[in-house]
Motif scaffolding. Sequence first.
Motif, PDB file in Angstrom:
ATOM      1  N   LYS A  84      -6.466   5.793   3.079  1.00 37.40           N
ATOM      2  CA  LYS A  84      -7.278   4.843   2.322  1.00 37.40           C
ATOM      3  C   LYS A  84      -6.682   3.436   2.373  1.00 37.40           C
ATOM      4  O   LYS A  84      -7.402   2.450   2.569  1.00 37.40           O
ATOM      5  CB  LYS A  84      -7.406   5.315   0.878  1.00 37.40           C
ATOM      6  N   ALA A  85      -5.359   3.339   2.175  1.00 34.46           N
ATOM      7  CA  ALA A  85      -4.708   2.024   2.190  1.00 34.46           C
ATOM      8  C   ALA A  85      -4.854   1.364   3.562  1.00 34.46           C
ATOM      9  O   ALA A  85      -5.117   0.159   3.666  1.00 34.46           O
ATOM     10  CB  ALA A  85      -3.236   2.167   1.819  1.00 34.46           C
ATOM     11  N   GLU A 138       1.997   9.136   1.459  1.00 36.85           N
ATOM     12  CA  GLU A 138       1.155  10.291   1.187  1.00 36.85           C
ATOM     13  C   GLU A 138      -0.069  10.210   2.099  1.00 36.85           C
ATOM     14  O   GLU A 138      -0.712   9.168   2.180  1.00 36.85           O
ATOM     15  CB  GLU A 138       0.715  10.305  -0.282  1.00 36.85           C
ATOM     16  N   ASP A 152      -3.318  11.183   2.258  1.00 38.11           N
ATOM     17  CA  ASP A 152      -4.627  10.713   1.814  1.00 38.11           C
ATOM     18  C   ASP A 152      -4.584   9.254   1.370  1.00 38.11           C
ATOM     19  O   ASP A 152      -5.454   8.454   1.727  1.00 38.11           O
ATOM     20  CB  ASP A 152      -5.152  11.590   0.675  1.00 38.11           C
ATOM     21  N   ALA A 153      -3.550   8.937   0.583  1.00 39.43           N
ATOM     22  CA  ALA A 153      -3.422   7.556   0.107  1.00 39.43           C
ATOM     23  C   ALA A 153      -3.187   6.603   1.276  1.00 39.43           C
ATOM     24  O   ALA A 153      -3.703   5.473   1.295  1.00 39.43           O
ATOM     25  CB  ALA A 153      -2.282   7.453  -0.899  1.00 39.43           C
ATOM     26  N   GLY A 199       0.824  -1.204   0.000  1.00 37.79           N
ATOM     27  CA  GLY A 199       0.000   0.000   0.000  1.00 37.79           C
ATOM     28  C   GLY A 199       0.855   1.250   0.000  1.00 37.79           C
ATOM     29  O   GLY A 199       2.035   1.230   0.371  1.00 37.79           O
ATOM     30  N   ARG A 200       0.258   2.327  -0.430  1.00 36.01           N
ATOM     31  CA  ARG A 200       0.946   3.614  -0.551  1.00 36.01           C
ATOM     32  C   ARG A 200       0.795   4.372   0.769  1.00 36.01           C
ATOM     33  O   ARG A 200      -0.278   4.910   1.074  1.00 36.01           O
ATOM     34  CB  ARG A 200       0.338   4.399  -1.704  1.00 36.01           C
TER      35      ARG A 200
END
Length: 587
Positions: free
Chosen positions: A397-398, A391, A393-394, A387-388
């Motif tokens: 979410k991840a 960052e 926001d990413a 997963g990212r």
Amino acid sequence: MNFVPSTAANTTELWQAETFDEAAIERELGWASDLGFNACRVFVQHLVWRHDPGGLRRRVERFLAIASGQGLSTVLVLFDDCSFGDPPVTEPYLGRQRNPIPGMICPSWTPSPGLKAVTDRAAWPDLERYVLDMVSAFGGDERVVLWDLYNEPGNSGMGSKSLPLVEAAFAWAREADPVQPLTVGVWTGALEELNRRQLELSDIVSFHAYTDHDGMRKAIAAHGAHGRPVVCTEWMARHLGSRFGAELPLFRAEGVGCLSWGLVNGRTQCQFSWGSKRGAPEPEVWFHDILRRDGTPFDPGEVAAIRRWTGASPRVAAQLYVWTQHFGAKGQRLEDRLDEALAATRRAGYGAVQGWLDACATPEKARATLEALRKNGLVMRAAYTDGRLHEEDAAAKASEEILRKARIARDHGLELVVMNPDPIGREKTDQELAVQARSLEALGSRLRDLGLRLAVHSHDPEMRSGAREWRHVLRSTTARNVSFCLDLHWVLRGGQDPIALLEEAGPRVADLHLRNSRDGVWLEDLGPGDIDHGRVADALRKIGYGGTYTVELAHEPRTELTRPLEESLRRSLAFVRETLLPRDLGH
């Protein structure tokens, strides 16, 4: 060992339908099995039976199935005089139980059937039906090894008033004619008449001894004098001098069975001692319990001693990645040939695999995966994901997606999430690394709340510039929330020394990914090559390694394939056993 799941504060919370936590029981008994324990002692609550006799029998049946599936026999306890807390709760009750009082041991524990019923003869017909029902239902069940009819009669100030119910419990149980022996353990020298009668009525001698090594030796000698089999059904209190490394060899030498108190620290709060007061801080040395809620040991050296004396084999697993290559070369997908891959892996000698967290993306996928694993006699206690995370926001979410899948996987036996933060084709900036570290710490904390561990995996990009990214994770996260999966060959290919990183991460290493190369080219099996696994073994001994050994074979264009993959997996397992496992555990 004596078992209460970490999610239960007392026996009512353990057995009533609304709080019976099958997932926690399966997960934590799996940990007990991994430590080499072969039996568990568990208390049953009369009140739950009175409210729902059929439901209790079904839940006991399910417990026995789970325990047996992990190689554990069960000792069932029917009555108990113990009560704890401030004030002590002397009568059990249904529904939501009192939350644990900070600083106190077992502060929500209640007796069975409750102290009033012990001397109330009008309540005894119901107690008789309870004993007859339970012993009749499980008295011929080979998964039950012993009936411990009454725990610590006379405790909570009851004294000799409990003796008539002890005698009645033996009479009722014998009427049901179980195949297993009956016992009630001697627990104090202050109740001579009760002790004498307990020993007269018991088929085998059982006792409790919270003491140091010399005291345990004397207790074994005294109870062994009766000329019957002897089992110590409660022991292990660190503050009183108990030590697994000292007592386990003594029990073995004397031929005495033993069940230590406590496994996973949780709502019983057995890190605190008997005299600990409301609001006391957590002690530096725990009183009872072996593991934290995420399965990590309170004391890794202690766990190593337990495994040594129980003869437990360290965990060895096979990563399934190589099967994707194997079937991919034929234009096939692993998910379509999963049963074939699992069957071959089992024939190669493995009992565990490491797959992907995506296998538990939905409850339906998780059930299908579990069914395939069980069909082939395998478990999957670790799963890989990525997963990212560099960052904001990413990363959010991840993390939510990983947690969603982990909640599903946890209920099917998952213990460890192996996570590789996405590489991005260049070195990450200091700011990106800071975001990534915060994200990993937060993810690890939330996984720990689920009873899971997070282990960070790396490939060669994280090894650039003196393993800058890897070391940033190590230094910017806590051992409590973030562990490491060290892929030794990716470390080597990234220009770093696997031994140095092993020793640097030390006890934070929870998983090893193992493959080797010769002249930089991956080999078809794990064996001698560019990595000196003899030095690896020395480093593992130095750090007291107690994690998983995951064989992760992989092929690249120049890999020479000369034998079936199943045979390569078998040879790799033999190499792990001969080269990496501690000699007193691996053979």
